[in-house]
Scaffold this motif. Sequence first.
Motif, mmCIF file in Angstrom:
data_model
loop_
_atom_site.group_PDB
_atom_site.id
_atom_site.type_symbol
_atom_site.label_atom_id
_atom_site.label_comp_id
_atom_site.label_asym_id
_atom_site.label_seq_id
_atom_site.Cartn_x
_atom_site.Cartn_y
_atom_site.Cartn_z
ATOM 1 N N TYR A 96 0.805 -1.220 0.000
ATOM 2 C CA TYR A 96 0.000 0.000 0.000
ATOM 3 C C TYR A 96 0.837 1.268 0.000
ATOM 4 C CZ TYR A 96 -3.958 -3.050 1.139
ATOM 5 O OH TYR A 96 -4.931 -4.014 1.102
ATOM 6 N N ILE A 97 2.161 1.156 -0.076
ATOM 7 C CA ILE A 97 3.029 2.331 -0.092
ATOM 8 C C ILE A 97 3.972 2.214 -1.291
ATOM 9 C CG2 ILE A 97 4.774 3.662 1.152
ATOM 10 C CD1 ILE A 97 3.648 2.605 3.753
ATOM 11 N N ASN A 98 3.886 3.165 -2.220
ATOM 12 C CA ASN A 98 4.799 3.153 -3.354
ATOM 13 C C ASN A 98 6.024 3.999 -3.055
ATOM 14 O OD1 ASN A 98 4.117 5.892 -3.831
ATOM 15 N ND2 ASN A 98 2.387 5.282 -5.137
ATOM 16 N N PHE A 99 6.904 4.109 -4.031
ATOM 17 C CA PHE A 99 8.172 4.813 -3.824
ATOM 18 C C PHE A 99 7.952 6.285 -3.485
ATOM 19 C CE2 PHE A 99 11.370 7.589 -5.765
ATOM 20 C CZ PHE A 99 12.484 7.244 -5.033
ATOM 21 N N TYR A 100 7.027 6.938 -4.209
ATOM 22 C CA TYR A 100 6.826 8.377 -3.989
ATOM 23 C C TYR A 100 6.180 8.635 -2.634
ATOM 24 C CZ TYR A 100 7.823 8.430 -8.946
ATOM 25 O OH TYR A 100 8.429 8.269 -10.163
ATOM 26 N N GLN A 101 5.289 7.762 -2.204
ATOM 27 C CA GLN A 101 4.685 7.914 -0.889
ATOM 28 C C GLN A 101 5.718 7.685 0.212
ATOM 29 O OE1 GLN A 101 1.604 5.004 -1.414
ATOM 30 N NE2 GLN A 101 0.018 6.547 -1.848
ATOM 31 N N GLN A 146 -2.591 13.702 5.029
ATOM 32 C CA GLN A 146 -3.591 14.202 4.092
ATOM 33 C C GLN A 146 -3.133 15.474 3.400
ATOM 34 O OE1 GLN A 146 -7.164 14.626 6.424
ATOM 35 N NE2 GLN A 146 -7.566 12.413 6.468
ATOM 36 N N LEU A 147 -2.185 16.177 4.022
ATOM 37 C CA LEU A 147 -1.665 17.401 3.425
ATOM 38 C C LEU A 147 -0.690 17.117 2.279
ATOM 39 C CD1 LEU A 147 -0.995 19.350 6.749
ATOM 40 C CD2 LEU A 147 -3.009 19.492 5.260
ATOM 41 N N LEU A 148 -0.246 15.864 2.160
ATOM 42 C CA LEU A 148 0.706 15.493 1.109
ATOM 43 C C LEU A 148 -0.051 15.078 -0.151
ATOM 44 C CD1 LEU A 148 3.184 13.387 3.279
ATOM 45 C CD2 LEU A 148 3.310 15.825 2.714
ATOM 46 N N LYS A 149 0.437 15.517 -1.316
ATOM 47 C CA LYS A 149 -0.276 15.255 -2.574
ATOM 48 C C LYS A 149 -0.280 13.773 -2.960
ATOM 49 C CE LYS A 149 3.765 16.025 -5.528
ATOM 50 N NZ LYS A 149 4.297 16.747 -6.703
ATOM 51 N N ALA A 185 -7.561 10.067 0.264
ATOM 52 C CA ALA A 185 -8.342 9.472 1.351
ATOM 53 C C ALA A 185 -8.359 7.953 1.249
ATOM 54 C CB ALA A 185 -9.764 10.042 1.323
ATOM 55 N N GLU A 186 -8.434 7.428 0.005
ATOM 56 C CA GLU A 186 -8.466 5.972 -0.167
ATOM 57 C C GLU A 186 -7.172 5.323 0.273
ATOM 58 O OE1 GLU A 186 -9.234 2.667 -3.742
ATOM 59 O OE2 GLU A 186 -9.246 4.829 -4.169
ATOM 60 N N ALA A 187 -6.032 5.945 -0.067
ATOM 61 C CA ALA A 187 -4.736 5.390 0.328
ATOM 62 C C ALA A 187 -4.573 5.382 1.841
ATOM 63 C CB ALA A 187 -3.607 6.191 -0.320
ATOM 64 N N ILE A 188 -5.060 6.444 2.504
ATOM 65 C CA ILE A 188 -4.942 6.512 3.955
ATOM 66 C C ILE A 188 -5.825 5.460 4.618
ATOM 67 C CG2 ILE A 188 -5.436 7.968 5.967
ATOM 68 C CD1 ILE A 188 -4.479 10.351 4.311
ATOM 69 N N ASP A 189 -7.036 5.227 4.074
ATOM 70 C CA ASP A 189 -7.932 4.209 4.640
ATOM 71 C C ASP A 189 -7.307 2.809 4.535
ATOM 72 O OD1 ASP A 189 -9.801 6.070 5.350
ATOM 73 O OD2 ASP A 189 -10.984 5.857 3.515
ATOM 74 N N LEU A 236 -4.131 2.141 4.544
ATOM 75 C CA LEU A 236 -2.967 2.063 5.437
ATOM 76 C C LEU A 236 -3.349 1.997 6.914
ATOM 77 C CD1 LEU A 236 -0.289 4.511 3.966
ATOM 78 C CD2 LEU A 236 -0.023 2.069 4.397
ATOM 79 N N ARG A 237 -4.500 2.482 7.287
ATOM 80 C CA ARG A 237 -4.870 2.677 8.679
ATOM 81 C C ARG A 237 -4.659 1.435 9.546
ATOM 82 N NH1 ARG A 237 -7.346 7.018 10.287
ATOM 83 N NH2 ARG A 237 -8.112 7.456 8.177
ATOM 84 N N PRO A 238 -5.057 0.204 9.099
ATOM 85 C CA PRO A 238 -4.864 -0.958 10.001
ATOM 86 C C PRO A 238 -3.393 -1.391 10.141
ATOM 87 C CG PRO A 238 -6.531 -1.407 8.309
ATOM 88 C CD PRO A 238 -5.799 -0.182 7.886
ATOM 89 N N TYR A 239 -2.492 -0.833 9.316
ATOM 90 C CA TYR A 239 -1.123 -1.359 9.279
ATOM 91 C C TYR A 239 -0.070 -0.380 9.808
ATOM 92 C CZ TYR A 239 -3.198 -4.910 6.238
ATOM 93 O OH TYR A 239 -3.985 -5.910 5.729
ATOM 94 N N VAL A 240 -0.434 0.767 10.323
ATOM 95 C CA VAL A 240 0.571 1.749 10.750
ATOM 96 C C VAL A 240 0.462 2.020 12.247
ATOM 97 C CG1 VAL A 240 0.636 2.827 8.468
ATOM 98 C CG2 VAL A 240 -0.934 3.716 10.208
ATOM 99 N N GLU A 241 1.589 2.491 12.777
ATOM 100 C CA GLU A 241 1.652 2.959 14.162
ATOM 101 C C GLU A 241 2.696 4.055 14.218
ATOM 102 O OE1 GLU A 241 2.881 -0.316 16.585
ATOM 103 O OE2 GLU A 241 4.890 -0.406 15.752
ATOM 104 N N PHE A 242 2.741 4.758 15.351
ATOM 105 C CA PHE A 242 3.639 5.917 15.446
ATOM 106 C C PHE A 242 4.510 5.815 16.696
ATOM 107 C CE2 PHE A 242 -0.332 7.029 13.386
ATOM 108 C CZ PHE A 242 0.109 7.550 12.194
#
Length: 323
Positions: free
Chosen positions: A278-283, A304-307, A311-315, A317-323
């Motif tokens: 779900y994450i490409n090189f540019y992301q 969301q501020l990044l081009k 919204a679909e890409a963030i949805d 990613l949501r179950p797979y990320v942490e901070f």
Amino acid sequence: MSLKSFFYLQRSDRKVILSLVILIMLCLITSVFIGEQVTETPAVDGDSLVRKGYSARSQQGIPYEVVTESGKRLFAFDPNTATAEELLQLGLSEFQVRNILKYRSKGGVYRAPMDFARLYGLTRKQFRELEPYIRIGDDYQPASTLASVQSYIAQKEADKQAAHEAYEEYKATNTYKPYVHSTRDTVLYPLKIKLGEHINLVSADTNQLKKVPGIGSGWARAIVNYGKRLGGYVATGQLLEIEGFPEEALPYFSVVNPKPEKLNLNTLSLGKLRSHPYINFYQARAICDYRRLKGKLTSLSQLQLLKDFNAEAIDHLRPYVEF
């Protein structure tokens, strides 16, 4: 001296001359008699024509050599060894001779007179004219025609027949029937689940996945490998992200108690980030630039501020990320 005295011979001289005359006449009569008796020169054991088998043809009325009215010389020849000059003397054209030599240079062998009939450009008349003179040398006959080879083949067939007869005899007297556990190999051909039953994508391995109708070894490996790249399935619809996946198999899958592996967006390198589906090189580069310029991320809303993130890409990613 008179003429009479010149031709006068003594008694002893006349006897000698008479004996010589009689001897000469006997020799002439004998030579004429012997010449009438001899009609054909017998073949000797060492005759090269006999060794090559030409005597049989001669006995059939086929001469060793014939010169036709057109000047062609017809003689016994082996198309496997005849020289270009000999082939031309037989009346073959130059391009036919070239074809013969080219065929032989590539390993071609004339094993029977009928093989010579396949020569390109050879007419029926030419073949009928040359066929009686074609001799195939013993060295060019198929090896399978050797007596030793024929004996070996016959022995093999006899052994095979004897083994078959022994088996038939054993089968006729054998009464034991081996125990059969199942009429189907469930390892190679696993039993498929029925409609209404499900396979949990969270814990299933390839053997369990192959129980789904339409899923074989290839699709089972693809499902497991894609789940490892994701870090675990959180929805059955993720299977459609596998190229060409059969949609008819989706009702047989479920996701119960998902436990996906989390990606720490603040610590992972660009290479690790981009390895996720779900994450490409540019992301991945945008995330690293954000960390370098603005510090650590605390929520996905900051992306969301990044081009590169909609919204679909963030949805996704949501179950797979942490901070």
